[in-house]
Enzyme design. Structure first.
Site, short mmCIF file in Angstrom:
data_model
loop_
_atom_site.label_atom_id
_atom_site.label_comp_id
_atom_site.label_asym_id
_atom_site.label_seq_id
_atom_site.Cartn_x
_atom_site.Cartn_y
_atom_site.Cartn_z
CG HIS A 25 -1.79 -1.01 1.31
ND1 HIS A 25 -3.09 -0.72 0.88
CD2 HIS A 25 -1.78 -2.28 1.87
CE1 HIS A 25 -4.09 -1.50 1.38
NE2 HIS A 25 -3.07 -2.72 1.54
CG ASP A 128 -4.75 2.23 1.82
OD1 ASP A 128 -3.41 2.38 1.39
OD2 ASP A 128 -5.83 1.80 2.38
CB ALA A 339 13.61 -10.02 -6.20
CD GLN A 341 7.49 -9.20 -8.40
OE1 GLN A 341 7.40 -10.01 -6.75
NE2 GLN A 341 6.08 -8.18 -8.10
CG ASN A 360 1.56 -3.43 -5.60
OD1 ASN A 360 1.83 -2.35 -5.93
ND2 ASN A 360 1.83 -3.50 -3.86
CG ASP A 380 -5.96 -8.05 -2.90
OD1 ASP A 380 -5.42 -8.64 -1.66
OD2 ASP A 380 -5.40 -6.96 -3.31
CD GLN A 381 -2.98 -12.13 -1.16
OE1 GLN A 381 -2.35 -12.86 -0.59
NE2 GLN A 381 -1.41 -11.30 -0.62
C1 NAG Z 1 0.04 0.42 -9.15
O1 NAG Z 1 0.47 -0.61 -9.05
C2 NAG Z 1 1.73 -0.26 -10.02
C3 NAG Z 1 2.65 -2.09 -9.87
O2 NAG Z 1 2.50 -2.63 -8.67
C4 NAG Z 1 2.34 0.48 -9.33
O3 NAG Z 1 4.20 0.49 -10.34
C5 NAG Z 1 2.58 2.25 -9.67
O4 NAG Z 1 3.25 2.79 -9.44
C6 NAG Z 1 0.94 1.80 -9.01
N1 NAG Z 1 0.36 3.06 -9.26
C7 NAG Z 1 -0.19 3.79 -8.40
C8 NAG Z 1 -0.65 5.48 -8.76
O5 NAG Z 1 0.41 3.52 -7.19
#
Ligand code: NAG
Ligand code: NAG
Length: 464
Positions: A25, A128, A339, A341, A360, A380-381
């Site tokens: 988050h 959030d 890592a 990712q 993410n 949510d997964q």
């Molecule tokens: C949304 O999630 C993606 C994947 O993790 C991340 O790269 C991106 O920065 C996020 N965007 C916002 C606006 O938080």
């Protein structure tokens, strides 16, 4: 692609970001902050000193700049409980001390917002969604507008709300009968996701792309689901390419990237379960042996779940069987640190991703076109996993949700890795993942340099 950076500073509107203290988050809100800051707005990012430090240290993507001011608000000390790998479900209850500490932010957030409201025409609060309580007083300050930021897919948010509201209409499409939300997360979290009683809420921001989640953003806009708070913006990254090169000048490349350089295109499965999953040694050993038996190349990330305070104590080391790492050297790598990712997923040698399906990770797999072996743990997964496997068809399930209490054995792992990496079925799934990734990229290009029409529209709305 560079985000817009040359906007005139607008000192008449202040933006206050209220984060939730959990890595997946924190980084999303920080990314949103940097994107909004690039339009010349001043950002006030609030949290505990510990979590603000964590957000900066691990910022993944755009880096914070001088338009973002961090406010370390006072909280009681945060106990660093150990994650419990033996728990009967994988919900990260050990993060609770941080959540409790953040419950104390209500007054300091009010204080900050009052102060800002004296100096500006409008204070925009982006909180959030799980921090609903902390902004409870601040939203009544004159000149405040509050927007909820959702760190999950619109798909998942929709199904949770739809169920919580007694399934007010019939939903067409491949997922008619999702698992009951009460099996996925604690009641309090469900209530926060479903809440619509917040009269002051001016709209919602989603971190997703309309090209994949559009149907569900529209469903979320329906009166039965969102009440009067109908305005929905979908804001997704505009800088995918920048990320994989951004760090290179400062940090040495991670050794797993060097290793990937030497592998054949699409031959490696990347295995990682995010920052809230804690495995027992036994569970980790089954995964390791299953990977070895599949004879596919792999990168296995083995880290214990984050504690509520990541700086407080060393993580437990997950022990594999004696000699495993030496034995598999030719075929695989075990990574125990942080890592990179997105760089791994963007690498041409990576051909699959075994994931817990946090949003993410899902989003990054969709952007990079890497098909997924979905092994959701909590919250949510499980719904994200169904979104990928049943709706978007970019992955397959490691095991059904109904079997979540059983040990996932090496033979289950071996099987699913072979299906994903070395079967006809895998080829089909890879094809749809690649097609979808191309479609998302086209939709990003259509947005032009600034990237995202919803972002433009949101900025015009709050600066009107
Ligand atoms: C949304 O999630 C993606 C994947 O993790 C991340 O790269 C991106 O920065 C996020 N965007 C916002 C606006 O938080
Ligand atoms: C989990 O269970 C194992 C085996 O019973 C035990 O050795 C270990 O200490 C437990 N771990 C924790 C963190 O409770």
């Amino acid at each position: 692609m560079e985000p817009a950076g040359d906007h005139q500073d607008d000192l008449q509107v202040a933006v206050v970001m209220v984060a939730f203290p959990c890595q997946s988050h924190l980084n999303q809100l920080l990314q949103l902050s940097t994107m909004i800051a690039s339009y010349g707005l001043q950002i006030h990012f609030v949290g505990s000193a510990t979590h603000n430090r964590q957000a900066k240290l691990r910022s993944n993507g755009l880096k914070p700049n001088s338009r973002i001011q961090f406010h370390d608000l006072p909280t009681p000390p945060i106990a660093a409980l150990d994650p419990d790998p033996n728990a009967s479900d994988k919900l990260p209850f050990h993060l609770y001390p941080a959540v409790q500490a953040y419950a104390n932010l209500r007054k300091p957030v009010l204080g900050l917002v009052e102060e800002l409201s004296l100096k500006t025409r409008r204070v925009v609060i982006i909180y959030d969604r799980l921090m609903f309580e902390a902004v409870g007083d601040a939203v009544s300050v004159h000149s405040v507008e509050a927007y909820a930021f959702n760190c999950l897919s619109a798909f998942t948010l929709f199904f949770v709300r739809w169920e919580t509201m007694g399934k007010p209409f019939v939903v067409e499409g491949p997922l008619k009968d999702p698992p009951p939300a009460t099996e996925l997360m604690p009641e309090e979290v469900l209530q926060l996701l479903a809440s619509r009683s917040f009269k002051e809420r001016a709209g919602e921001i989603h971190n997703t792309s309309r090209s994949i989640d559009g149907t569900y953003i529209d469903l979320l806009s329906r009166e039965e689901i969102s009440g009067s708070s109908k305005q929905q913006w979908a804001i997704r990254p505009t800088f995918l390419q920048a990320d994989s090169t951004a760090n290179n000048d400062r940090k040495p490349r991670h050794k797993c990237l060097e290793w990937l350089d030497k592998q054949a295109p699409g031959s490696v499965i990347y295995v990682s379960f995010g920052t809230t999953t804690s495995f027992t040694n036994e569970e980790a050993r089954e995964i390791a042996i299953g990977l070895e038996q599949s004879k596919q190349k792999f990168i296995l990330v083995l880290r214990d779940a984050d504690k509520a305070d990541i700086f407080a104590a060393k993580d437990r080391k997950i022990e594999l069987s004696e000699g495993f790492e030496e034995r598999v050297q030719e075929n695989g790598m075990v990574v125990r640190d942080w890592a990179p990712q997105l760089e791994i997923l963007s690498h041409k040698s990576t051909g699959g991703f075994m994931s817990h399906c946090g949003w993410n990770s899902c989003f990054e797999s969709l952007l990079t076109g890497v098909p997924v072996a979905a092994w959701p743990m909590h919250s949510d997964q499980p719904l994200n996993a169904l979104f990928l496997t049943r709706v978007l068809k970019t992955g397959l399930l490691v095991r059904e949700w109904a079997e979540r209490k059983e040990l996932v054995t090496a033979s289950v792992i071996k099987n699913v890795v072979e299906r994903l990496m070395a079967s006809e079925e895998g080829v089909e799934i890879r094809k749809s993942a690649e097609e979808l990734s191309a479609a998302i990229k086209v939709s990003m290009d259509e947005g032009g340099e600034a990237g995202c029409p919803d972002m433009e529209s949101f900025i015009s709305h709050i600066t009107r």
